[in-house]
Design a protein around this motif. Structure first.
Motif, mmCIF file in Angstrom:
data_model
loop_
_atom_site.group_PDB
_atom_site.id
_atom_site.type_symbol
_atom_site.label_atom_id
_atom_site.label_comp_id
_atom_site.label_asym_id
_atom_site.label_seq_id
_atom_site.Cartn_x
_atom_site.Cartn_y
_atom_site.Cartn_z
ATOM 1 N N ILE A 44 0.814 -1.220 0.000
ATOM 2 C CA ILE A 44 0.000 0.000 0.000
ATOM 3 C C ILE A 44 0.845 1.266 0.000
ATOM 4 C CG2 ILE A 44 -2.063 -1.061 0.982
ATOM 5 C CD1 ILE A 44 -1.185 -0.076 3.733
ATOM 6 N N GLY A 45 2.159 1.123 0.091
ATOM 7 C CA GLY A 45 3.061 2.266 -0.062
ATOM 8 C C GLY A 45 3.195 3.178 1.132
ATOM 9 N N ASN A 46 2.494 2.906 2.234
ATOM 10 C CA ASN A 46 2.552 3.786 3.403
ATOM 11 C C ASN A 46 3.974 3.970 3.900
ATOM 12 O OD1 ASN A 46 -0.237 3.481 3.216
ATOM 13 N ND2 ASN A 46 -0.519 3.210 5.417
ATOM 14 N N LEU A 47 4.326 5.213 4.219
ATOM 15 C CA LEU A 47 5.616 5.519 4.816
ATOM 16 C C LEU A 47 5.493 5.519 6.338
ATOM 17 C CD1 LEU A 47 6.816 8.434 2.505
ATOM 18 C CD2 LEU A 47 8.018 6.258 2.839
ATOM 19 N N LEU A 51 0.352 10.661 -9.819
ATOM 20 C CA LEU A 51 -0.723 11.650 -9.720
ATOM 21 C C LEU A 51 -1.603 11.642 -10.968
ATOM 22 C CD1 LEU A 51 1.296 14.614 -8.147
ATOM 23 C CD2 LEU A 51 -0.370 13.134 -6.998
ATOM 24 N N TYR A 52 -0.981 11.483 -12.120
ATOM 25 C CA TYR A 52 -1.731 11.392 -13.381
ATOM 26 C C TYR A 52 -2.627 10.152 -13.367
ATOM 27 C CZ TYR A 52 -2.573 10.773 -18.414
ATOM 28 O OH TYR A 52 -3.143 10.587 -19.649
ATOM 29 N N CYS A 53 -2.095 9.051 -12.894
ATOM 30 C CA CYS A 53 -2.862 7.808 -12.827
ATOM 31 C C CYS A 53 -4.048 7.949 -11.871
ATOM 32 C CB CYS A 53 -1.958 6.657 -12.393
ATOM 33 S SG CYS A 53 -2.724 5.032 -12.495
ATOM 34 N N ASP A 104 -2.702 7.038 -2.169
ATOM 35 C CA ASP A 104 -3.097 8.210 -2.971
ATOM 36 C C ASP A 104 -2.763 9.526 -2.273
ATOM 37 O OD1 ASP A 104 -5.027 7.704 -0.998
ATOM 38 O OD2 ASP A 104 -6.590 8.731 -2.140
ATOM 39 N N THR A 105 -2.009 9.439 -1.171
ATOM 40 C CA THR A 105 -1.589 10.637 -0.437
ATOM 41 C C THR A 105 -0.085 10.822 -0.662
ATOM 42 O OG1 THR A 105 -3.251 10.123 1.240
ATOM 43 C CG2 THR A 105 -1.607 11.801 1.801
ATOM 44 N N PRO A 106 0.315 11.725 -1.555
ATOM 45 C CA PRO A 106 1.718 11.796 -2.003
ATOM 46 C C PRO A 106 2.754 11.968 -0.909
ATOM 47 C CG PRO A 106 0.317 13.142 -3.412
ATOM 48 C CD PRO A 106 -0.538 12.696 -2.266
ATOM 49 N N ASP A 107 2.455 12.755 0.129
ATOM 50 C CA ASP A 107 3.466 13.024 1.148
ATOM 51 C C ASP A 107 3.517 11.958 2.241
ATOM 52 O OD1 ASP A 107 0.952 13.831 2.048
ATOM 53 O OD2 ASP A 107 1.772 15.336 3.402
ATOM 54 N N LYS A 108 2.645 10.957 2.151
ATOM 55 C CA LYS A 108 2.623 9.909 3.172
ATOM 56 C C LYS A 108 2.815 8.510 2.589
ATOM 57 C CE LYS A 108 -0.141 12.549 6.474
ATOM 58 N NZ LYS A 108 -1.363 12.569 7.317
ATOM 59 N N SER A 109 3.185 8.464 1.330
ATOM 60 C CA SER A 109 3.435 7.174 0.674
ATOM 61 C C SER A 109 4.567 7.331 -0.323
ATOM 62 C CB SER A 109 2.176 6.665 -0.027
ATOM 63 O OG SER A 109 1.797 7.538 -1.081
ATOM 64 N N VAL A 110 5.173 6.212 -0.704
ATOM 65 C CA VAL A 110 6.235 6.272 -1.714
ATOM 66 C C VAL A 110 5.623 6.537 -3.088
ATOM 67 C CG1 VAL A 110 8.041 4.915 -0.602
ATOM 68 C CG2 VAL A 110 6.172 3.735 -1.757
#
Length: 385
Positions: free
Chosen positions: A157-160, A275-277, A295-301
């Protein structure tokens, strides 16, 4: 037929520069690096140590802190097992969202050595509950030696992870800190000199290098305390016996150097694609659900986007593949076939969406472009109609 490879979190294409340097090493530097009595062996040894120095420089570590392994799974095993056997860890704190190389290993350690394993609670969208982490640390730190093992960037899920906050807690309670950084190293900034981590892991095929080679970072003060799990030699500072994979190490070093030299541009390009996707998916699939913080850019890779497709279809991945789009339902290490559902998605699915929806992990890489996203959207439109 045009094809779009969007499964870079599973593995990445190997850069041409990496293939070239590996080929030259295979052809011209075939000596055994432990045969230092002659020039062939000394050349191979020199190649390994020069690679170690370059890798350390790229992640701001000391060369003696880099130990080569066959992969990230082995690297995680070395740390977890050595923490229990050599550092006398009696309690491991981890989360249900970790890679199976962590989850299955801590389960085995619990069975074999009676290690206490406690799982930190997960808040909404897969966020690690730091209040619960502190509560468990406070409960155990006077009774047991503890290792915290939490993934820096979740591979599904990419979470940082809020790594600095976890680091403060580990320092406060005098606890070892290990992180699976396999989705981070080569794809996201990391500075080991400033990092709170005691142990970290990497795998070359996640950053455009070869499969079958990785490394573990072990903070310098612990290197001499770790004993080999594989015995029969004295390679890698006595931590990992076995003749080194010289051409793999060279490939890893080259791939990491190329990734780190252009990391800012690399990340910007991939984030813009993500972001485009996201924008195109929202237009195409009105009822789409984004999993975790992907889908949250600053909290995921930037590399990972995870969604619920609003229809239950076990053959969705196969249909997309027939239309030229390669994606997955999650970690390639977790399952064989299309029907197995990620333990990560199960853990965060508090609305029971799995019964009516299909999870999809889309993962971007340096070689992707907008045409790949357009092909994905076109495929979704065909399936929808």
């Amino acid at each position: 037929m045009k094809r779009a490879y969007l499964d870079n979190a599973a593995t990445t294409p190997v850069r041409s520069e990496v293939i070239k340097v590996m080929g030259n090493t295979l052809r011209y530097s075939f000596g055994n690096p432990s045969s230092t009595q002659h020039s062939y062996g000394r050349e191979a040894r020199s190649i390994i140590e020069e690679s170690r120095i370059r890798i350390a420089k790229n992640i701001k570590a000391y060369p003696s802190e880099i130990i080569f392994t066959s992969c990230g799974t082995e690297a995680n095993n070395i740390i977890l097992r050595s923490a229990v056997i050599d550092l006398k860890v009696q309690c491991i704190l981890t989360s249900p969202l970790e890679h199976y190389s962590v989850l299955q290993t801590v389960s085995d350690l619990s069975y074999r050595y009676k290690v206490l394993v406690e799982f930190i609670k997960i808040e909404d969208k897969g966020i690690i509950d730091l209040n619960h982490l502190e509560m468990v640390l406070k409960k155990n730190f006077t009774k047991r030696r503890i290792l915290v093992s939490l993934m820096y960037a979740n591979n599904e899920i990419g979470n940082l992870l809020e790594i600095d906050k976890v680091g403060i807690l580990c320092k406060k309670y005098n606890t070892y800190f290990h992180s699976d950084t396999i989705q981070i190293i080569g794809n996201y900034p990391i500075n080991m000199k400033k990092s709170p981590l005691d142990f970290a892991t990497a795998s070359a095929h996640k950053f455009y290098g070869p499969k079958g080679i990785g490394f573990v970072f072990i903070r310098e003060k612990f290197v001499k305390k770790i004993k080999p799990l594989i015995t029969g030699g004295n390679q890698e500072y006595g931590i990992r016996s076995g003749t080194e994979n010289v051409y793999g190490i060279v490939g890893l070093s080259k791939a990491l150097h190329l990734a780190c030299c252009n990391l800012t541009n690399h990340m910007e390009k991939i984030l813009n694609l993500k972001l485009y996707c996201i924008s195109e998916l929202k237009k195409t699939i009105p009822n789409i659900v984004f999993n975790g913080l992907s889908d949250t850019p600053d909290k995921s890779v930037p590399t990972i986007l995870n969604i619920f497709y609003p229809k239950k279809d076990h053959l969705l991945y196969f249909h997309l593949d027939l239309m030229g789009v390669s994606i997955s339902n999650g970690s390639s290490c977790n399952s064989i076939g299309f029907k197995n559902i990620s333990h990560v998605i199960k853990s965060i699915d508090n609305k029971n969406l799995l019964k009516d929806m299909t999870p999809i992990r889309i993962s971007f890489g340096f070689f992707n472009n907008k045409k790949d996203v357009d092909l994905l959207i076109k495929a979704f439109n065909k399936i929808k109609n």
